[in-house]
Write a protein that holds these residues in place. Sequence first.
Motif, PDB file in Angstrom:
ATOM      1  N   SER A   9       0.815  -1.592   0.407  1.00 45.67           N
ATOM      2  CA  SER A   9       0.165   0.200   0.049  1.00 45.67           C
ATOM      3  C   SER A   9       0.825   1.198   0.176  1.00 45.67           C
ATOM      4  O   SER A   9       1.999   1.262   0.009  1.00 45.67           O
ATOM      5  N   TYR A  10       0.118   2.698  -0.334  1.00 42.10           N
ATOM      6  CA  TYR A  10       0.953   3.860  -0.686  1.00 42.10           C
ATOM      7  C   TYR A  10      -0.677   4.431   0.443  1.00 42.10           C
ATOM      8  O   TYR A  10      -1.024   4.728  -0.152  1.00 42.10           O
ATOM      9  N   TYR A  11       0.379   5.265   1.312  1.00 37.47           N
ATOM     10  CA  TYR A  11      -0.474   6.386   2.067  1.00 37.47           C
ATOM     11  C   TYR A  11       0.288   7.530   2.401  1.00 37.47           C
ATOM     12  O   TYR A  11       1.354   7.627   2.251  1.00 37.47           O
ATOM     13  N   LEU A  12       0.019   8.408   3.080  1.00 39.23           N
ATOM     14  CA  LEU A  12       0.288   9.637   3.288  1.00 39.23           C
ATOM     15  C   LEU A  12      -0.262   9.516   5.127  1.00 39.23           C
ATOM     16  O   LEU A  12      -1.302   9.504   5.333  1.00 39.23           O
ATOM     17  N   GLU A  13       0.928   9.541   5.784  1.00 47.79           N
ATOM     18  CA  GLU A  13       0.761  10.012   6.986  1.00 47.79           C
ATOM     19  C   GLU A  13       1.725  11.338   7.557  1.00 47.79           C
ATOM     20  O   GLU A  13       3.029  11.439   7.008  1.00 47.79           O
ATOM     21  N   PHE A  14       0.880  11.714   8.421  1.00 46.36           N
ATOM     22  CA  PHE A  14       1.170  12.975   8.812  1.00 46.36           C
ATOM     23  C   PHE A  14       2.290  14.254   7.561  1.00 46.36           C
ATOM     24  O   PHE A  14       3.840  14.623   7.827  1.00 46.36           O
ATOM     25  N   GLY A  15       2.008  13.957   6.228  1.00 45.16           N
ATOM     26  CA  GLY A  15       2.459  14.928   5.079  1.00 45.16           C
ATOM     27  C   GLY A  15       2.945  14.363   4.540  1.00 45.16           C
ATOM     28  O   GLY A  15       3.226  14.887   3.260  1.00 45.16           O
ATOM     29  N   VAL A  16       3.878  12.571   4.960  1.00 44.20           N
ATOM     30  CA  VAL A  16       5.128  12.514   3.526  1.00 44.20           C
ATOM     31  C   VAL A  16       4.100  11.661   3.588  1.00 44.20           C
ATOM     32  O   VAL A  16       3.035   9.994   3.869  1.00 44.20           O
ATOM     33  N   TRP A  17       4.278  11.282   1.996  1.00 44.59           N
ATOM     34  CA  TRP A  17       3.838   9.387   1.437  1.00 44.59           C
ATOM     35  C   TRP A  17       4.873   8.106   1.467  1.00 44.59           C
ATOM     36  O   TRP A  17       5.983   8.715   1.569  1.00 44.59           O
ATOM     37  N   GLN A  18       4.456   7.144   2.183  1.00 40.54           N
ATOM     38  CA  GLN A  18       5.290   5.972   2.489  1.00 40.54           C
ATOM     39  C   GLN A  18       4.401   4.649   1.861  1.00 40.54           C
ATOM     40  O   GLN A  18       2.853   4.695   1.487  1.00 40.54           O
ATOM     41  N   TYR A  19       5.298   3.948   1.587  1.00 38.75           N
ATOM     42  CA  TYR A  19       4.776   2.536   1.256  1.00 38.75           C
ATOM     43  C   TYR A  19       4.793   1.268   2.929  1.00 38.75           C
ATOM     44  O   TYR A  19       5.635   1.492   3.466  1.00 38.75           O
ATOM     45  N   LYS A  20       3.527   0.215   2.567  1.00 39.27           N
ATOM     46  CA  LYS A  20       4.184  -0.753   3.613  1.00 39.27           C
ATOM     47  C   LYS A  20       4.124  -1.934   2.878  1.00 39.27           C
ATOM     48  O   LYS A  20       3.064  -1.471   2.130  1.00 39.27           O
ATOM     49  N   LEU A  21       4.612  -2.965   3.088  1.00 34.40           N
ATOM     50  CA  LEU A  21       5.337  -4.046   1.982  1.00 34.40           C
ATOM     51  C   LEU A  21       5.109  -5.428   2.039  1.00 34.40           C
ATOM     52  O   LEU A  21       5.672  -5.108   3.476  1.00 34.40           O
ATOM     53  N   GLY A  22       4.229  -6.179   2.056  1.00 38.99           N
ATOM     54  CA  GLY A  22       4.252  -7.851   2.691  1.00 38.99           C
ATOM     55  C   GLY A  22       4.430  -9.048   1.538  1.00 38.99           C
ATOM     56  O   GLY A  22       4.350  -8.274   0.581  1.00 38.99           O
ATOM     57  N   PHE A  23       5.322  -9.594   1.928  1.00 34.48           N
ATOM     58  CA  PHE A  23       6.132 -10.931   1.764  1.00 34.48           C
ATOM     59  C   PHE A  23       5.676 -11.583   1.935  1.00 34.48           C
ATOM     60  O   PHE A  23       5.764 -11.911   2.642  1.00 34.48           O
ATOM     61  N   LYS A  24       5.224 -13.255   1.272  1.00 36.37           N
ATOM     62  CA  LYS A  24       5.880 -13.990   1.829  1.00 36.37           C
ATOM     63  C   LYS A  24       6.930 -14.452   1.179  1.00 36.37           C
ATOM     64  O   LYS A  24       7.329 -14.091  -0.064  1.00 36.37           O
ATOM     65  N   ILE A  25       7.219 -15.628   2.370  1.00 37.07           N
ATOM     66  CA  ILE A  25       9.037 -16.548   1.499  1.00 37.07           C
ATOM     67  C   ILE A  25       8.529 -17.934  -0.031  1.00 37.07           C
ATOM     68  O   ILE A  25       7.977 -18.273   0.184  1.00 37.07           O
ATOM     69  N   THR A  26       9.599 -17.754  -0.355  1.00 38.69           N
ATOM     70  CA  THR A  26       8.957 -18.688  -1.445  1.00 38.69           C
ATOM     71  C   THR A  26       9.164 -19.681  -1.103  1.00 38.69           C
ATOM     72  O   THR A  26      10.377 -20.676  -0.952  1.00 38.69           O
ATOM     73  N   GLY A  27       8.114 -20.541  -1.839  1.00 40.35           N
ATOM     74  CA  GLY A  27       8.406 -22.620  -0.569  1.00 40.35           C
ATOM     75  C   GLY A  27       7.576 -22.125  -0.491  1.00 40.35           C
ATOM     76  O   GLY A  27       7.120 -23.461   0.767  1.00 40.35           O
ATOM     77  N   SER A  28       6.938 -21.164   1.025  1.00 39.49           N
ATOM     78  CA  SER A  28       6.161 -21.262   2.077  1.00 39.49           C
ATOM     79  C   SER A  28       4.795 -20.655   1.954  1.00 39.49           C
ATOM     80  O   SER A  28       5.452 -19.906   2.507  1.00 39.49           O
ATOM     81  N   ASP A  29       4.030 -21.099   2.554  1.00 42.19           N
ATOM     82  CA  ASP A  29       2.106 -20.132   2.325  1.00 42.19           C
ATOM     83  C   ASP A  29       2.501 -19.615   3.802  1.00 42.19           C
ATOM     84  O   ASP A  29       1.609 -18.580   4.832  1.00 42.19           O
ATOM     85  N   CYS A  30       3.358 -19.809   4.873  1.00 41.93           N
ATOM     86  CA  CYS A  30       3.723 -19.528   6.151  1.00 41.93           C
ATOM     87  C   CYS A  30       4.474 -19.158   6.264  1.00 41.93           C
ATOM     88  O   CYS A  30       3.440 -18.631   7.930  1.00 41.93           O
ATOM     89  N   TRP A  31       4.648 -17.959   6.181  1.00 36.84           N
ATOM     90  CA  TRP A  31       5.979 -17.190   6.777  1.00 36.84           C
ATOM     91  C   TRP A  31       5.608 -16.129   5.793  1.00 36.84           C
ATOM     92  O   TRP A  31       5.942 -15.723   4.370  1.00 36.84           O
ATOM     93  N   GLU A  32       5.349 -14.890   6.669  1.00 38.12           N
ATOM     94  CA  GLU A  32       4.991 -14.341   6.188  1.00 38.12           C
ATOM     95  C   GLU A  32       6.066 -12.958   6.622  1.00 38.12           C
ATOM     96  O   GLU A  32       6.656 -12.491   7.374  1.00 38.12           O
ATOM     97  N   ILE A  33       6.101 -12.261   5.492  1.00 35.81           N
ATOM     98  CA  ILE A  33       7.442 -10.930   6.316  1.00 35.81           C
ATOM     99  C   ILE A  33       7.014  -8.942   5.743  1.00 35.81           C
ATOM    100  O   ILE A  33       6.011  -8.970   4.515  1.00 35.81           O
ATOM    101  N   PHE A  34       6.915  -8.104   6.659  1.00 36.44           N
ATOM    102  CA  PHE A  34       6.121  -6.728   6.394  1.00 36.44           C
ATOM    103  C   PHE A  34       7.130  -5.326   6.239  1.00 36.44           C
ATOM    104  O   PHE A  34       7.794  -5.928   7.370  1.00 36.44           O
ATOM    105  N   PHE A  35       7.419  -4.386   5.695  1.00 35.54           N
ATOM    106  CA  PHE A  35       8.059  -3.508   6.377  1.00 35.54           C
ATOM    107  C   PHE A  35       6.911  -2.301   6.272  1.00 35.54           C
ATOM    108  O   PHE A  35       6.503  -2.488   4.954  1.00 35.54           O
ATOM    109  N   ASP A  36       7.228  -0.941   6.793  1.00 37.63           N
ATOM    110  CA  ASP A  36       6.514  -0.227   7.222  1.00 37.63           C
ATOM    111  C   ASP A  36       6.674   0.838   6.549  1.00 37.63           C
ATOM    112  O   ASP A  36       8.265   1.143   7.899  1.00 37.63           O
ATOM    113  N   HIS A  37       6.706   2.247   6.616  1.00 35.59           N
ATOM    114  CA  HIS A  37       7.320   3.433   6.118  1.00 35.59           C
ATOM    115  C   HIS A  37       8.712   3.697   5.742  1.00 35.59           C
ATOM    116  O   HIS A  37       9.283   4.151   6.086  1.00 35.59           O
TER     117      HIS A  37
END
Length: 128
Positions: A9-37
Amino acid sequence: VNMYLDGASYYLEFGVWQYKLGFKITGSDCWEIFFDHIHDVIPSIESYVKNGQKEKIIFKAGEQIGTTSGNSSSGNWDFGMKNLAVDGPLAKYSIYTRNAVCWVDYFAPAKQGFYRNKLVGEKILCNF
């Protein structure tokens, strides 16, 4: 370990546009990783978000996905990891954190100490 972009997602927070990114580990649907700001992302991620791209984008371990100086209020950025196969220590607090795990535990032993020394806050999830 490779991962693929699973949502963003791409969103505005306190006047700054930023991304939140979600990933899954290749070969496994059990593992998720995210980065925000995240302020700037590589072109393939920008296209995925802004143009509604649906094809998988695969990343190799260590590959740069973007840059940030953190959120505008504190300079922090967020990184999290989930194991969808288990209920973790935060399950009692929220459905959104139910599967959270201590990401530091999944780094090589040589790097665990380095990252544990950087963590601050309540010791709910990670024993640091």
